[in-house]
Design a protein around this motif. Structure first.
Motif, PDB file in Angstrom:
ATOM      1  N   LYS B 108       0.884  -1.123  -0.049  1.00 14.74           N
ATOM      2  CA  LYS B 108       0.139   0.087   0.108  1.00 14.74           C
ATOM      3  C   LYS B 108       1.013   1.181   0.077  1.00 14.74           C
ATOM      4  O   LYS B 108       0.581   2.264  -0.494  1.00 14.74           O
ATOM      5  CB  LYS B 108      -0.783  -0.001   1.148  1.00 14.74           C
ATOM      6  CG  LYS B 108      -1.961   0.809   1.151  1.00 14.74           C
ATOM      7  CD  LYS B 108      -3.032   0.928   2.217  1.00 14.74           C
ATOM      8  CE  LYS B 108      -4.151   1.924   2.134  1.00 14.74           C
ATOM      9  NZ  LYS B 108      -5.142   1.744   3.165  1.00 14.74           N
ATOM     10  N   TRP B 111       1.646   2.090  -3.518  1.00 15.33           N
ATOM     11  CA  TRP B 111       0.370   2.548  -4.317  1.00 15.33           C
ATOM     12  C   TRP B 111       0.291   3.934  -3.982  1.00 15.33           C
ATOM     13  O   TRP B 111      -0.043   4.883  -4.659  1.00 15.33           O
ATOM     14  CB  TRP B 111      -0.865   1.612  -3.858  1.00 15.33           C
ATOM     15  CG  TRP B 111      -2.220   2.578  -4.271  1.00 15.33           C
ATOM     16  CD1 TRP B 111      -2.857   3.101  -3.710  1.00 15.33           C
ATOM     17  CD2 TRP B 111      -2.815   2.175  -5.609  1.00 15.33           C
ATOM     18  NE1 TRP B 111      -4.019   3.642  -4.262  1.00 15.33           N
ATOM     19  CE2 TRP B 111      -4.015   2.979  -5.728  1.00 15.33           C
ATOM     20  CE3 TRP B 111      -2.274   1.539  -6.609  1.00 15.33           C
ATOM     21  CZ2 TRP B 111      -4.562   3.096  -6.918  1.00 15.33           C
ATOM     22  CZ3 TRP B 111      -3.211   1.615  -7.897  1.00 15.33           C
ATOM     23  CH2 TRP B 111      -4.236   2.378  -7.747  1.00 15.33           C
ATOM     24  N   LEU B 112       0.670   4.237  -2.434  1.00 15.49           N
ATOM     25  CA  LEU B 112       0.309   5.512  -2.013  1.00 15.49           C
ATOM     26  C   LEU B 112       1.708   6.121  -1.981  1.00 15.49           C
ATOM     27  O   LEU B 112       2.149   6.508  -0.954  1.00 15.49           O
ATOM     28  CB  LEU B 112      -0.368   5.639  -0.476  1.00 15.49           C
ATOM     29  CG  LEU B 112      -1.773   5.275  -0.676  1.00 15.49           C
ATOM     30  CD1 LEU B 112      -2.351   5.560   0.636  1.00 15.49           C
ATOM     31  CD2 LEU B 112      -2.374   6.422  -1.697  1.00 15.49           C
ATOM     32  N   PHE B 174     -10.369   8.037  -5.192  1.00 14.34           N
ATOM     33  CA  PHE B 174      -9.428   7.402  -4.137  1.00 14.34           C
ATOM     34  C   PHE B 174      -8.312   7.980  -3.810  1.00 14.34           C
ATOM     35  O   PHE B 174      -7.750   8.203  -2.687  1.00 14.34           O
ATOM     36  CB  PHE B 174      -9.063   6.060  -4.703  1.00 14.34           C
ATOM     37  CG  PHE B 174     -10.035   4.815  -4.208  1.00 14.34           C
ATOM     38  CD1 PHE B 174     -11.261   4.667  -4.955  1.00 14.34           C
ATOM     39  CD2 PHE B 174      -9.976   3.974  -3.032  1.00 14.34           C
ATOM     40  CE1 PHE B 174     -12.308   3.594  -4.627  1.00 14.34           C
ATOM     41  CE2 PHE B 174     -11.002   3.176  -2.666  1.00 14.34           C
ATOM     42  CZ  PHE B 174     -11.961   2.823  -3.464  1.00 14.34           C
ATOM     43  N   SER B 178      -9.868   9.939  -0.893  1.00 16.15           N
ATOM     44  CA  SER B 178      -9.825   8.948   0.396  1.00 16.15           C
ATOM     45  C   SER B 178      -8.759   8.950   0.950  1.00 16.15           C
ATOM     46  O   SER B 178      -8.664   8.586   2.124  1.00 16.15           O
ATOM     47  CB  SER B 178     -10.224   7.614  -0.420  1.00 16.15           C
ATOM     48  OG  SER B 178      -9.850   6.589   0.463  1.00 16.15           O
ATOM     49  N   SER B 179      -7.503   9.306   0.225  1.00 14.92           N
ATOM     50  CA  SER B 179      -6.094   9.071   0.783  1.00 14.92           C
ATOM     51  C   SER B 179      -5.882  10.175   1.359  1.00 14.92           C
ATOM     52  O   SER B 179      -4.609  10.402   2.079  1.00 14.92           O
ATOM     53  CB  SER B 179      -5.120   8.665  -0.254  1.00 14.92           C
ATOM     54  OG  SER B 179      -4.583   9.914  -0.837  1.00 14.92           O
ATOM     55  N   PRO B 182      -5.667   7.826   4.818  1.00 13.48           N
ATOM     56  CA  PRO B 182      -5.389   6.638   4.036  1.00 13.48           C
ATOM     57  C   PRO B 182      -5.977   5.390   4.759  1.00 13.48           C
ATOM     58  O   PRO B 182      -5.919   4.276   4.156  1.00 13.48           O
ATOM     59  CB  PRO B 182      -3.706   6.699   4.205  1.00 13.48           C
ATOM     60  CG  PRO B 182      -3.361   7.806   5.028  1.00 13.48           C
ATOM     61  CD  PRO B 182      -4.389   8.534   5.294  1.00 13.48           C
ATOM     62  N   TRP B 184      -8.747   5.089   5.785  1.00 13.75           N
ATOM     63  CA  TRP B 184     -10.130   4.987   5.551  1.00 13.75           C
ATOM     64  C   TRP B 184     -10.439   4.236   4.312  1.00 13.75           C
ATOM     65  O   TRP B 184      -9.498   4.467   3.239  1.00 13.75           O
ATOM     66  CB  TRP B 184     -10.790   6.209   5.666  1.00 13.75           C
ATOM     67  CG  TRP B 184     -12.227   6.246   5.400  1.00 13.75           C
ATOM     68  CD1 TRP B 184     -13.101   6.001   6.535  1.00 13.75           C
ATOM     69  CD2 TRP B 184     -13.095   6.692   4.342  1.00 13.75           C
ATOM     70  NE1 TRP B 184     -14.568   5.928   6.089  1.00 13.75           N
ATOM     71  CE2 TRP B 184     -14.493   6.482   4.725  1.00 13.75           C
ATOM     72  CE3 TRP B 184     -12.631   7.059   3.106  1.00 13.75           C
ATOM     73  CZ2 TRP B 184     -15.578   6.816   3.518  1.00 13.75           C
ATOM     74  CZ3 TRP B 184     -13.688   7.607   2.221  1.00 13.75           C
ATOM     75  CH2 TRP B 184     -15.204   7.326   2.468  1.00 13.75           C
ATOM     76  N   TYR B 185     -11.413   3.668   4.121  1.00 14.11           N
ATOM     77  CA  TYR B 185     -11.817   2.970   2.846  1.00 14.11           C
ATOM     78  C   TYR B 185     -13.157   2.978   2.644  1.00 14.11           C
ATOM     79  O   TYR B 185     -13.857   2.464   3.455  1.00 14.11           O
ATOM     80  CB  TYR B 185     -11.053   1.595   2.542  1.00 14.11           C
ATOM     81  CG  TYR B 185     -11.541   0.629   3.415  1.00 14.11           C
ATOM     82  CD1 TYR B 185     -12.474  -0.225   3.079  1.00 14.11           C
ATOM     83  CD2 TYR B 185     -10.861   0.621   4.581  1.00 14.11           C
ATOM     84  CE1 TYR B 185     -13.040  -1.198   4.126  1.00 14.11           C
ATOM     85  CE2 TYR B 185     -11.386  -0.368   5.604  1.00 14.11           C
ATOM     86  CZ  TYR B 185     -12.252  -1.267   5.189  1.00 14.11           C
ATOM     87  OH  TYR B 185     -12.780  -2.391   6.218  1.00 14.11           O
ATOM     88  N   SER B 186     -13.588   3.040   1.242  1.00 10.45           N
ATOM     89  CA  SER B 186     -15.141   2.899   1.143  1.00 10.45           C
ATOM     90  C   SER B 186     -15.379   2.598  -0.238  1.00 10.45           C
ATOM     91  O   SER B 186     -14.858   3.088  -1.257  1.00 10.45           O
ATOM     92  CB  SER B 186     -16.178   3.964   1.365  1.00 10.45           C
ATOM     93  OG  SER B 186     -17.093   4.076   0.912  1.00 10.45           O
TER      94      SER B 186
END
Lengths: 376, 375, 442
Positions: B108, B111-112, B174, B178-179, B182, B184-186
């Protein structure tokens, strides 16, 4: 009986012919016009001068009413009349009421739209309308377009209406007659109907009575109730000795239940309270006291029960000097074995709860016999 | 120099001053908000254009040039987004200089990471600009050449754009939104962002269309055409509310700590007011304003509903982004300056595009059919 | 549309309405016998389940929901296509819906009937199902309105009643046409009562059209809500793989997807056997296949986003269950779902394949299989390995499970076959209004 003309109907080949006929005849103003078409013809409403349908407003009102109803009944049932906490949510959590609110709103609105249209606005069902018995009905529901002239006021000159329709291009013209008024009901028929109804009610009532009499409380599907299981206080064929409940295997003990060594109060008075006098312990003791003791000994442990006079028994006043000097171990012992009318709390309280209770009782006693320095 | 340029310049000065006076965090939060708002207006319009090509709609042909023009906001939006990459170390905890040890694993973190994030932003922007070039540029070219082949090309391209659009919008949601938090996710967030984007795009198109009709530049556009825009606005107001409520209900109900903190931050204290305002301005008012049939084609009403919806989308983004700055909503001169600058710049951009090409796609062979459209 | 040009209102009536007046052919009787046999088998097994208890099925902890709920979600999903076609496409003025709307709406009703059976029998004691409704009782209890299962009761029953109303409203003018064609007798009497004496008065049509539009708008919201509520059954829980925020729109997309596949399947048989090829044209089927392709892409998107978010969440339980979807004991069902739902419908990118009858049938059947397995993946795989490894357990359906599934198909097709003979399969009134006329758009 003489047939009276109600209207004159002219048939047209196409929607366009119908619309132009409506326009020509409306200009004359002698008749009130009504069109009959196999499908909605765009422009017919405007040509006939019909007002806009009030249905949308009706639906909006009923939909709002549905929303209100749904919210109120859910709120009243689950937040007021039978409040239960589910999933740690507040009892008046509105979020969970939204799905049902939406469905009920749609239900109200949809039934208003559908049934309100059919029953209220269009006044259906109507099986006596003259058009239904006319020769043209088949063509009008298939591919022809009809225009009926009714008198706007005064006597109806069917001949003139017929001529006017032919003039504006009707292919065929038919006179629609007033429906024959319903024949008056004879008293004999009424009597027969009433007798028949009474008989039917009697038969249904007797049938229900005998069904319930012959098959009392028949469980619909008893199979699930009949599986082998242990019934309290009943013998069981599962074990050799025929008992349902079995004594523990010698040398084992149940989880969380230590063996209790003392048989006498003297033995018990030597037991020391294993728990510290901490806030947590006192809280636990208070809960146990309020649950198990307060009902008889009173919330202050002064022997005044919460129950009515009719209770009759005389619970001990735990604030009396005898109990002020009683050791924790003896209090624990009484809880284990019970005393005169007081039952044993060996199974309904845990070991910790009994010892916490002793601590809490001390706190209660101290509160009732406070000394000056306690108040400082 | 016109008044509009003056206001824009003033806004730019205020925004620059905000960087030093109010701090980089607040500056970049504002920047992020406005880049996404520009993107929404542009990308939402472009989606409408592609949708019209895909479904072979006739009613929309006379209004398509209007949508193509508001879709042009993609260009400034892309530029703003590239500049917005400087916000990463300021706003995004995973890009903080000392954030090497995030609780999530190495995958992750990859990715981030700033390089991969930037690559995704560049790729998505390139994709959108390319699609805009193909759809809107092709339409402008058709004005001159009148080649029906260009319509066919647009129609062929539309479904592929839709697929890539879905993926790129989700990625953008996202990444940019969202990030910020980081952990949190939905998985509905892409759809949520899409609903907001499309509504903002529709509102921009409606606003411009109402303006052009008022100026007499869209002859032949009648109630029947505008009614469809109103219908779309109505439908997507409902859709946005449905998606927003679905996400909220599920997280509220399950109450999982890793999800629900996001809502706690946005529903407690003063932010509760913002959330309630969102429900009122993003759902209740536009919903009831557009319910009557005649309202959906009523130009004055559509104008204020469209402005309201753009404001509501601003509020939505504000409510999504600003709670990470702190428990109290920040709104004073820096926010106003940013609004002046970005709205002014967007209007300048639109004004420029109003001078290019005809006001309707005069090269489209089906324009006549579109003008003849009846409800 | 060129093929419709030869139709006139009278010939349309003759072609469509006369089906109910003729004696059905032998093939129809054969099909009915087959469907009714399956249905009877299903009902017999349901009775057996009621007698024996739910133990007759393979359900056991932790897989307490299995075929019952899979079939429920599957059938309720099938039901969504009808409302979509009749409501949403009406609002979008997609004229191609006219030829297919009636059959699709009827299928909605029948599918909801099939769907409604499953929650009922899975209650175990269905004779006290009235406890689900809020009525004053001497126990002083009310249903728990915070439970998605109660939401389901309201959503499904509302959906059924509104769909029934919508369908009936569309039928009224058609039944009036049938009434006028019928010879005096019992049939005529029944049709007269059913048509409520509809006479096609202009002042009636004005309210009728308004009502139809309003119902379409309401049904659009309803169709979104019903499958969303079904998805809440799963998504408000904490079970990894169920608690996904994308579930509501994703369930709706899946429902439309499978529903359209069923409509294509039924219509391609109906148009062939009832000789309606020039009314239900390849163009209509092609449009439906395009919707199938679009929703297939939406499904692929949902799978992708779910998988990505599961990974992105860095939640070990989610990671585990998503691995089970594809590489666990039941992994093959996950692959079946992906293959049938996301890959096979991609054939429809080619317009030649979109119009080919065998390809259409193949894809429709594949989609139905895929969507059934998707629900298997969601329900059984998510449940069979929960948070506590000691309670993990594999699920195996029994013959009773299979029999009831077969029975539900039998029930559905029995109803479809009866409908095709008794009522007009085409909305003739609506078709007539849009037939090209010499003086159209004058």
């Amino acid at each position: 009986m003489l047939k009276r003309p109600a209207a004159v109907l002219g048939l047209f080949e196409s929607p366009r012919a119908l619309l132009s006929a409506i326009e020509l005849l409306r200009a004359r103003g002698r008749w009130s016009l009504e069109a009959y078409t196999p499908y909605p013809v765009p422009g017919a409403e405007a040509a006939l001068g019909l007002k806009r349908s009030p249905l949308a407003a009706m639906v909006l009102i009923m939909g709002s009413l549905g929303a209100l109803t749904a919210y109120l009944f859910q709120w009243w049932m689950n937040s007021v009349d039978y409040p239960i906490v589910v999933g740690g949510k507040p009892v008046d959590a509105w979020q969970a009421y939204v799905p049902v609110l939406f469905e009920v709103t749609v239900l109200f609105a949809a039934f208003t739209a559908g049934l309100g249209m059919l029953l209220l606005l269009n006044r259906l069902p109507d099986f006596r309308h003259p058009l239904l018995s006319s020769k043209s009905a088949a063509a009008l529901t298939r591919d022809k377009f009809g225009l009926a002239l009714e008198p706007a006021e005064g006597p109806f000159d069917a001949g003139a209406a017929e001529a006017a329709l032919r003039e504006v291009g009707a292919e065929a013209v038919e006179v629609l007659n007033q429906p024959a008024p319903p024949a008056p009901v004879k008293p004999r028929t009424l009597l027969l109907l009433a007798a028949g109804g009474a008989l039917a009610c009697l038969a249904a009532g007797l049938g229900t009575y005998w069904t319930l009499k012959l098959f009392p409380a028949l469980p619909p599907m008893s199979h699930m109730l009949e599986h082998p299981k242990l019934v309290p206080q009943k013998p069981s064929a599962f074990f050799k000795d025929g008992r349902g409940m079995q004594a523990g295997v010698p040398g084992t003990m149940a989880r969380g239940r230590l063996p209790y060594p003392c048989k006498t109060e003297a033995c018990a008075s030597r037991l020391a309270n294993p728990l510290p006098r901490a806030a947590e312990v006192l809280r636990k003791g208070r809960k146990a006291f309020d649950t198990s003791c307060a009902v008889c000994h009173g919330a202050l442990a002064n022997g005044r029960p919460l129950l009515s006079e009719a209770y009759g028994a005389k619970p001990a006043d735990l604030q009396s000097s005898r109990f002020l000097s009683m050791e924790d171990g003896r209090i624990y012992h009484t809880l284990m074995t019970g005393k005169s009318a007081m039952p044993s709390f060996a199974s309904s309280l845990t070991d910790d709860e009994r010892w916490s209770l002793a601590h809490y009782l001390r706190a209660l006693q101290r509160a009732q016999h406070a000394e000056d320095e306690d108040l400082r | 120099m016109s008044l509009l340029s003056l206001v824009t310049g003033l806004g730019a000065l205020g925004a620059a001053a905000a960087y030093f006076a109010a701090g980089p965090e607040r500056f970049w939060a504002n920047w992020l908000l406005w880049q996404l708002l520009l993107l929404s207006a542009g990308l939402g319009s472009l989606f409408l254009v592609a949708l019209e090509h895909l479904t072979d709609a006739r009613w929309s042909i006379p209004l398509r040039r209007t949508a193509e023009r508001t879709a042009g906001l993609l260009a400034p939006a892309s530029a703003a987004m590239l500049a917005g990459l400087f916000a990463l170390p300021v706003l995004y905890p995973w890009a903080h200089p000392g954030a090497a040890l995030m609780p999530h694993g190495a995958a992750k973190s990859a990715w981030l990471s700033a390089p991969f994030f930037s690559a995704r932003v560049v790729l998505c922007s390139a994709l959108w600009l390319l699609a805009w070039r193909l759809l809107a540029g092709g339409s402008l070219e058709q004005d001159k050449t009148k080649a029906p082949a260009l319509s066919v090309l647009a129609r062929r391209f539309a479904p592929f754009f839709m697929a890539l659009f879905a993926l790129s919008v989700t990625t953008a949601a996202f990444d940019w939104l969202s990030s910020l938090e980081p952990e949190w996710y939905s998985d509905i967030l892409g759809v949520y962002f899409f609903a907001g984007i499309f509504l903002a795009g529709l509102a921009s198109v409606t606003l411009l269309a109402v303006h052009l009709i008022g100026a007499g530049r869209l002859p032949g556009v009648r109630f029947d055409h505008v009614y469809n825009l109103g219908g779309f606005l109505f439908a997507f107001t409902v859709f946005w509310s449905y998606i927003a409520f679905a996400q909220y209900l599920l997280m509220w109900y399950a109450h999982l700590p890793e999800e629900v903190f996001w809502y706690q931050r946005r529903l407690e204290g003063p932010w509760r007011t913002a959330a309630l305002a969102l429900a009122v301005f993003h759902f209740l008012i536009p919903f009831f304003a557009l319910i009557p049939r005649d309202a959906k084609g009523d130009l004055p009403r559509l104008r204020w509903v469209a402005i309201l919806l753009l404001g509501a989308h601003f509020l939505d983004l504000y409510w999504l982004i600003f709670p990470v700055l702190g428990p109290d909503p920040l709104f004073s001169w820096p926010e106003v300056s940013f609004a002046l600058f970005f709205i002014g710049a967007a209007l300048l951009w639109i004004r420029r595009s109003l001078a290019q090409g005809a006001d309707m796609p005069i090269g489209d062979p089906r324009l006549e059919e579109g003008l003849a459209f009846r409800l | 549309m060129a093929p419709e040009a030869t139709l006139s209102p009278a010939s349309l009536d003759e072609r469509v309405l006369s089906a109910a007046e003729r004696k059905p052919p032998a093939a129809w009787w054969l099909a009915l016998a087959a469907a009714a046999s399956c249905m009877s088998l299903g009902f017999a097994l349901m009775a057996y389940t009621l007698y024996m208890g739910i133990g007759a099925w393979g359900n056991n902890r932790p897989v307490v929901w299995a075929f019952d709920i899979i079939n429920f979600v599957f059938w309720i999903g099938i039901g969504h296509a009808g409302t979509l076609i009749s409501a949403i496409l009406l609002l979008f003025r997609a004229r191609w819906r006219n030829a297919i709307s009636r059959t699709a709406e009827a299928m909605t009703l029948f599918a909801v009937v099939c769907a409604g059976l499953f929650p009922l029998i899975h209650l175990g004691r269905p004779w006290i199902n009235f406890w689900l409704f809020p009525y004053p009782n001497q126990r002083g209890l009310w249903p728990n309105f915070r439970s998605p299962l109660i939401w389901d009761v309201f959503a499904v029953s509302t959906y059924f009643s509104v769909s029934l109303l919508f369908w009936y409203l569309g039928l009224v003018p058609d039944i009036a046409s049938m009434r006028e064609r019928a010879r005096p007798g019992l049939r005529k009497l029944v049709l007269t009562v059913l048509s409520l004496g509809w006479r096609g008065e202009a002042s009636h049509w004005r309210h009728y059209e308004k009502a139809y539009l309003l119902l379409a708008g309401l049904a659009t919201g309803l169709v979104l809500s019903v499958h969303s509520v079904v998805s809440f059954d799963f998504a408000v829980s904490l079970v990894p793989g169920w608690h996904m925020t994308i579930f509501p729109p994703y369930f709706v997309a899946g429902a439309i997807f499978s529903g359209f596949a069923m409509v294509v399947l039924v219509l391609s048989v109906v148009r062939r056997t009832m000789r309606l090829e020039d009314i239900i044209t390849p163009h209509h089927l092609e449009m439906m296949n395009k919707v199938i392709l679009a929703t297939s892409c939406l499904m692929a998107y949902s799978y992708l986003v779910e998988g990505f978010t599961a990974w992105y969440s860095m939640n070990p339980y989610l990671h585990h269950i998503f691995k089970q979807y594809l590489w666990g004991t039941y992994g093959w069902t996950g692959w079946t779902a992906i293959f049938c739902n996301c890959l096979i419908p991609q054939l429809f990118w080619s317009s030649r394949l979109r119009r080919s009858a065998p390809v259409m049938l193949f894809v429709a059947v594949a989609v139905l299989i895929g969507m059934w397995f998707e629900r298997f993946v969601i329900i059984v795989i998510s449940l069979h390995q929960d948070f506590l490894p000691s309670s993990w357990h594999l699920y195996e359906p029994t013959l009773v499970d299979y029999g009831i599934l077969l029975g539900s198909f039998g029930l559905f097709f029995t109803l479809v076959l009866l409908f095709a003979r008794l009522l007009p399969v085409i909305a003739t009134t609506e078709m007539k209004a849009h037939l090209p006329r010499e003086d159209a758009h004058a």
